[in-house]
Scaffold this active site. Structure first.
Site, mmCIF file in Angstrom:
data_model
loop_
_atom_site.group_PDB
_atom_site.id
_atom_site.type_symbol
_atom_site.label_atom_id
_atom_site.label_comp_id
_atom_site.label_asym_id
_atom_site.label_seq_id
_atom_site.Cartn_x
_atom_site.Cartn_y
_atom_site.Cartn_z
ATOM 1 N N SER A 134 12.012 10.190 9.991
ATOM 2 C CA SER A 134 12.227 10.426 11.422
ATOM 3 C C SER A 134 13.567 11.109 11.621
ATOM 4 O O SER A 134 14.456 11.011 10.762
ATOM 5 C CB SER A 134 12.233 9.089 12.165
ATOM 6 O OG SER A 134 12.644 9.270 13.501
ATOM 7 N N TYR A 147 15.786 0.438 14.406
ATOM 8 C CA TYR A 147 14.889 1.498 13.934
ATOM 9 C C TYR A 147 15.665 2.550 13.144
ATOM 10 O O TYR A 147 15.231 2.980 12.073
ATOM 11 C CB TYR A 147 14.164 2.124 15.127
ATOM 12 C CG TYR A 147 13.160 3.183 14.741
ATOM 13 C CD1 TYR A 147 12.096 2.895 13.884
ATOM 14 C CD2 TYR A 147 13.269 4.491 15.235
ATOM 15 C CE1 TYR A 147 11.172 3.882 13.532
ATOM 16 C CE2 TYR A 147 12.347 5.473 14.889
ATOM 17 C CZ TYR A 147 11.303 5.166 14.042
ATOM 18 O OH TYR A 147 10.389 6.131 13.688
HETATM 19 N N1 LIG Z 1 5.781 8.946 17.255
HETATM 20 C C1 LIG Z 1 7.011 9.330 17.042
HETATM 21 O O1 LIG Z 1 7.714 9.783 17.964
HETATM 22 C C2 LIG Z 1 7.599 9.281 15.649
HETATM 23 C C3 LIG Z 1 8.720 10.067 15.396
HETATM 24 C C4 LIG Z 1 9.280 10.033 14.121
HETATM 25 C C5 LIG Z 1 8.712 9.252 13.131
HETATM 26 N N2 LIG Z 1 7.623 8.486 13.414
HETATM 27 C C6 LIG Z 1 7.079 7.676 12.316
HETATM 28 O O2 LIG Z 1 5.762 8.107 12.063
HETATM 29 C C7 LIG Z 1 5.024 7.058 11.432
HETATM 30 C C8 LIG Z 1 3.672 6.918 12.123
HETATM 31 O O3 LIG Z 1 3.887 6.512 13.458
HETATM 32 P P1 LIG Z 1 3.002 7.047 14.667
HETATM 33 O O4 LIG Z 1 3.895 7.829 15.553
HETATM 34 O O5 LIG Z 1 1.762 7.660 14.146
HETATM 35 O O6 LIG Z 1 2.726 5.664 15.434
HETATM 36 P P2 LIG Z 1 1.387 4.798 15.630
HETATM 37 O O7 LIG Z 1 0.364 5.612 16.329
HETATM 38 O O8 LIG Z 1 1.850 3.527 16.263
HETATM 39 O O9 LIG Z 1 0.912 4.499 14.128
HETATM 40 C C9 LIG Z 1 1.577 3.570 13.311
HETATM 41 C C10 LIG Z 1 0.670 3.215 12.152
HETATM 42 O O10 LIG Z 1 1.384 2.318 11.283
HETATM 43 C C11 LIG Z 1 0.496 1.290 10.903
HETATM 44 N N3 LIG Z 1 1.202 0.080 10.517
HETATM 45 C C12 LIG Z 1 2.163 -0.594 11.208
HETATM 46 N N4 LIG Z 1 2.519 -1.700 10.535
HETATM 47 C C13 LIG Z 1 1.769 -1.733 9.395
HETATM 48 C C14 LIG Z 1 1.664 -2.638 8.306
HETATM 49 N N5 LIG Z 1 2.401 -3.757 8.243
HETATM 50 N N6 LIG Z 1 0.792 -2.347 7.308
HETATM 51 C C15 LIG Z 1 0.035 -1.237 7.366
HETATM 52 N N7 LIG Z 1 0.081 -0.347 8.372
HETATM 53 C C16 LIG Z 1 0.934 -0.595 9.378
HETATM 54 C C17 LIG Z 1 -0.398 1.076 12.124
HETATM 55 O O11 LIG Z 1 -1.653 0.532 11.720
HETATM 56 P P3 LIG Z 1 -2.128 -0.998 11.918
HETATM 57 O O12 LIG Z 1 -1.408 -1.532 13.133
HETATM 58 O O13 LIG Z 1 -3.610 -0.854 12.089
HETATM 59 O O14 LIG Z 1 -1.750 -1.683 10.648
HETATM 60 C C18 LIG Z 1 -0.602 2.506 12.589
HETATM 61 O O15 LIG Z 1 -1.688 3.094 11.905
HETATM 62 C C19 LIG Z 1 5.915 5.817 11.521
HETATM 63 O O16 LIG Z 1 6.545 5.623 10.279
HETATM 64 C C20 LIG Z 1 6.942 6.196 12.586
HETATM 65 O O17 LIG Z 1 8.156 5.502 12.407
HETATM 66 C C21 LIG Z 1 7.045 8.500 14.633
#
Ligand SMILES: NC(=O)c1ccc[n+]([C@@H]2O[C@H](COP(=O)([O-])OP(=O)(O)OC[C@H]3O[C@@H](n4cnc5c(N)ncnc54)[C@H](OP(=O)(O)O)[C@@H]3O)[C@@H](O)[C@H]2O)c1
Length: 246
Positions: A134, A147
């Site tokens: 991120s 975070y």
């Molecule tokens: N959206 C943003 O603005 C942003 C920006 C920079 C980086 N990111 C990073 O991108 C990545 C994906 O996030 P996203 O934006 O796609 O958010 P999201 O839609 O909330 O997806 C998060 C995913 O992580 C999984 N997860 C959470 N805890 C878990 C666990 N203990 N074991 C296995 N899976 C787990 C969730 O699945 P389950 O709940 O089904 O397990 C879900 O599939 C993350 O690492 C986040 O920090 C996001």
């Protein structure tokens, strides 16, 4: 360019957002994709759509990670997308349980899954590890302490792996997005959709597909090319706090 024909790719956090979009982009690039997350029913639906496989995975549970590794004796790509933020409290009001969860998923989860699957990646001949980091891995903002600390830590893990894997046929790439419109903000604000919507108000965020396109691009470069680090932000965002809103 090298496509994914006949090769297997695992995506963690595949039940939503960037992970789910990566299942689709890698499948379109020819990989046999394994979609893994706790909400396995969502992964099963996605697997049906792309002709892949679904596995239940909790990256915070060592037994769950061990069971995953048993299912994947040989692997070409691992995309670590499982993770996210919990809460927006200043350090003075930090909740231990939020920080523990963020470390468990974003940091220890990446370590555990990588450690368990390195032999399978090496067996595949040309392994690839993608870590979804991120902008929070290199910058900070008030209320983001837990975070940003976790994403800074995983940035360090990615840099460390790059050194430790030197000389092995395993590439590593960290993709560091800014604002992406996924379930991320809703999870961070504990289901408060109104508060979550404010994160993206008056600007056009990245989509999960934008990030997944980049992931597919990175892993389909020829084996001698390692795109170490990709920072990507919406045009209207220059940093975590610098967002132009109409
Ligand atoms: N959206 C943003 O603005 C942003 C920006 C920079 C980086 N990111 C990073 O991108 C990545 C994906 O996030 P996203 O934006 O796609 O958010 P999201 O839609 O909330 O997806 C998060 C995913 O992580 C999984 N997860 C959470 N805890 C878990 C666990 N203990 N074991 C296995 N899976 C787990 C969730 O699945 P389950 O709940 O089904 O397990 C879900 O599939 C993350 O690492 C986040 O920090 C996001």
């Amino acid at each position: 360019m090298s496509d994914g024909s006949g090769k297997t790719a695992l995506v963690t956090g595949a039940s939503s957002g960037i992970g789910a979009a990566s299942v689709r982009s890698l499948s379109a690039a020819g990989f046999e994709v394994v979609a893994a997350a706790r909400r396995v029913e969502r992964c099963e639906e996605l697997a049906r759509e792309v002709g892949g496989r679904a596995l239940a995975l909790d990256v915070a549970d060592p037994d769950s990670v061990a069971a995953l590794a048993d299912e994947l004796p040989e692997l070409a790509v691992v995309v670590h997308s499982a993770g996210g933020a919990l809460g927006f409290d200043e350090v003075a009001a930090a909740r231990d349980s939020d920080w523990v969860t963020m470390y468990e998923t974003n940091v220890l989860g990446v370590m555990r899954v990588t450690r368990a699957l390195l032999p399978a990646l090496e067996r595949g001949g040309n392994g690839f590890i993608v870590i979804v980091g991120s902008v929070a891995g290199v910058e900070v903002y008030p209320g983001g302490g837990g975070y940003t600390a976790a994403k800074h830590a995983v940035h360090a893990v990615a840099r460390t792996l790059r050194l430790e894997l030197l000389g092995k046929p395993i590439r590593i790439s960290e993709i560091a997005p800014g604002l992406v419109d996924t379930e991320f903000a809703e999870v961070r604000f504990r289901g408060d959709r109104e508060q979550a919507a404010k994160v993206y108000e008056g600007m056009t965020p990245l989509t999960a597909e934008d990030v997944a396109d980049t992931i597919a691009y990175v892993v389909t470069r020829p084996p001698h090319v390692d795109i170490d680090y990709v920072a990507m932000k919406p045009t209207a965002q220059a940093g975590p706090r610098d967002v132009h809103r109409a």
